[in-house]
Design a protein around this motif. Structure first.
Motif, PDB file in Angstrom:
ATOM      1  N   GLU A 130       0.822  -1.146   0.044  1.00  0.00           N
ATOM      2  CA  GLU A 130      -0.103  -0.145   0.062  1.00  0.00           C
ATOM      3  C   GLU A 130       0.888   1.305   0.086  1.00  0.00           C
ATOM      4  N   ILE A 131       2.134   1.150  -0.045  1.00  0.00           N
ATOM      5  CA  ILE A 131       3.103   2.227   0.088  1.00  0.00           C
ATOM      6  C   ILE A 131       3.894   2.364  -1.085  1.00  0.00           C
ATOM      7  N   ALA A 132       3.786   3.568  -2.031  1.00  0.00           N
ATOM      8  CA  ALA A 132       4.441   3.417  -3.463  1.00  0.00           C
ATOM      9  C   ALA A 132       6.000   3.264  -2.973  1.00  0.00           C
ATOM     10  N   GLY A 133       6.476   2.488  -3.836  1.00  0.00           N
ATOM     11  CA  GLY A 133       7.826   2.238  -4.012  1.00  0.00           C
ATOM     12  C   GLY A 133       8.466   1.447  -2.649  1.00  0.00           C
ATOM     13  N   ALA A 134       7.568   0.747  -1.853  1.00  0.00           N
ATOM     14  CA  ALA A 134       8.217   0.192  -0.515  1.00  0.00           C
ATOM     15  C   ALA A 134       8.432  -1.154  -1.014  1.00  0.00           C
ATOM     16  N   ALA A 135       7.751  -1.954  -1.702  1.00  0.00           N
ATOM     17  CA  ALA A 135       8.106  -3.212  -1.950  1.00  0.00           C
ATOM     18  C   ALA A 135       9.411  -3.688  -2.786  1.00  0.00           C
ATOM     19  N   ALA A 136       9.639  -2.441  -3.715  1.00  0.00           N
ATOM     20  CA  ALA A 136      10.873  -2.942  -4.471  1.00  0.00           C
ATOM     21  C   ALA A 136      11.966  -1.476  -3.957  1.00  0.00           C
ATOM     22  N   TYR A 137      11.890  -1.244  -3.020  1.00  0.00           N
ATOM     23  CA  TYR A 137      12.776  -0.054  -2.663  1.00  0.00           C
ATOM     24  C   TYR A 137      14.239  -0.034  -2.963  1.00  0.00           C
ATOM     25  N   ALA A 138      14.637   0.697  -3.541  1.00  0.00           N
ATOM     26  CA  ALA A 138      16.195   0.633  -4.193  1.00  0.00           C
ATOM     27  C   ALA A 138      16.718   2.155  -4.021  1.00  0.00           C
ATOM     28  N   PRO A 139      17.177   2.386  -2.619  1.00  0.00           N
ATOM     29  CA  PRO A 139      17.826   3.828  -2.498  1.00  0.00           C
ATOM     30  C   PRO A 139      19.003   3.601  -3.126  1.00  0.00           C
ATOM     31  N   ASP A 140      19.426   5.035  -3.431  1.00  0.00           N
ATOM     32  CA  ASP A 140      20.666   5.094  -4.020  1.00  0.00           C
ATOM     33  C   ASP A 140      21.365   6.672  -3.560  1.00  0.00           C
ATOM     34  N   VAL A 141      20.781   7.334  -2.965  1.00  0.00           N
ATOM     35  CA  VAL A 141      21.437   8.459  -2.360  1.00  0.00           C
ATOM     36  C   VAL A 141      21.201   8.723  -0.784  1.00  0.00           C
ATOM     37  N   ALA A 142      21.876   9.526  -0.129  1.00  0.00           N
ATOM     38  CA  ALA A 142      21.879   9.711   1.282  1.00  0.00           C
ATOM     39  C   ALA A 142      22.328  11.047   1.558  1.00  0.00           C
ATOM     40  N   ILE A 143      21.928  11.628   2.691  1.00  0.00           N
ATOM     41  CA  ILE A 143      22.514  12.990   2.995  1.00  0.00           C
ATOM     42  C   ILE A 143      22.700  12.834   4.461  1.00  0.00           C
TER      43      ILE A 143
END
Length: 241
Positions: A130-143
């Motif tokens: 039910e959360i957009a982008g959660a199931a295939a979460y692919a982070p690529d940046v951080a601050i």
């Protein structure tokens, strides 16, 4: 040592809460050892080149926090490959991405991570599907933001990414008063949360574009033995770039 070993695992201390639809707070999720390891990495990332720096806003004022970017350099308001000193940004660490994915899995229900989609770790709330982008979460940046005593951050939206995937925020050092508002305006309604060292806040879904900021830090509240003056906040995102 691999990145996965470097970051260790979450404490799993429980107490999961949902301060707003789509926002999940995981108190004490990083244990003491994991906090020390993440702090050590933040110190390495902060070294030049492409290290910790102050940020000037388009209005001419300087932000009171100092920051370092990973993966891509954040500036007001966008991303680019080169840091303020003209050098390439440090790469996004795979271990940090794995840690953020585990946080998303626990926040919304692990789904593709090993439990049926929609089943919630800790019970209650919305499912990963039910959360957009959660199931295939692919982070690529951080601050990485460093808050010295007296530093704060005004209410803002994280709108510089091109996907709606959740933002994962790790807290180290001094506690802070974090204001989580609404997606329409900087004014009320909002909820004030006290984020402590080791806490993780995940916001996606309806909360993904909520205005948020740090009202104040609480000096002297960092855990004994951590060796950090002030507060560090590591926000992990999927840029879509």
């Amino acid at each position: 040592m691999s990145q996965g070993e470097l970051f260790g695992g979450p404490a799993g201390s429980g107490g999961r809460s949902e301060p707003a639809p789509g926002a999940v707070l995981l108190p004490g999720w990083l244990d003491a050892e994991a906090q020390l390891r993440l702090l050590a990495d933040c110190r390495e990332w902060a070294r030049p080149p492409a290290g910790l720096h102050a940020v000037r806003m388009p209005t001419g004022g300087m932000m009171s926090v100092r920051m370092v970017s990973l993966g891509l350099h954040w500036y007001p308001y966008g991303y680019r490959p080169l840091a303020e000193d003209g050098t390439p940004v440090k790469p996004f660490p795979p271990g940090l991405g794995a840690l953020a994915r585990r946080a998303v899995a626990e926040a919304y229900g692990v789904g593709v991570y090993g439990v049926g989609a929609g089943e919630i770790a800790g019970g209650g709330g919305v499912g990963v599907g039910e959360i957009a982008g959660a199931a295939a979460y692919a982070p690529d940046v951080a601050i990485v933001n460093h808050y010295a005593h007296g530093a704060r951050m005004g209410l803002h939206q994280d709108r510089d990414e091109r996907v709606d995937a959740p933002v994962v925020s790790f807290s180290l050092g001094d506690a802070c008063v974090f204001r989580l508002g609404n997606a329409e305006t900087r004014t009320r309604p909002w909820t004030d949360l006290e984020l402590r060292s080791g806490d993780v806040l995940v916001f996606g879904g309806a909360a993904r574009y909520a205005y948020h900021g740090v009202v104040r830090t609480l000096a002297g509240t960092a855990p004994e033995g951590l060796g950090l003056v002030g507060r560090l906040n590591v926000t992990v995102r999927e840029s879509g770039l």
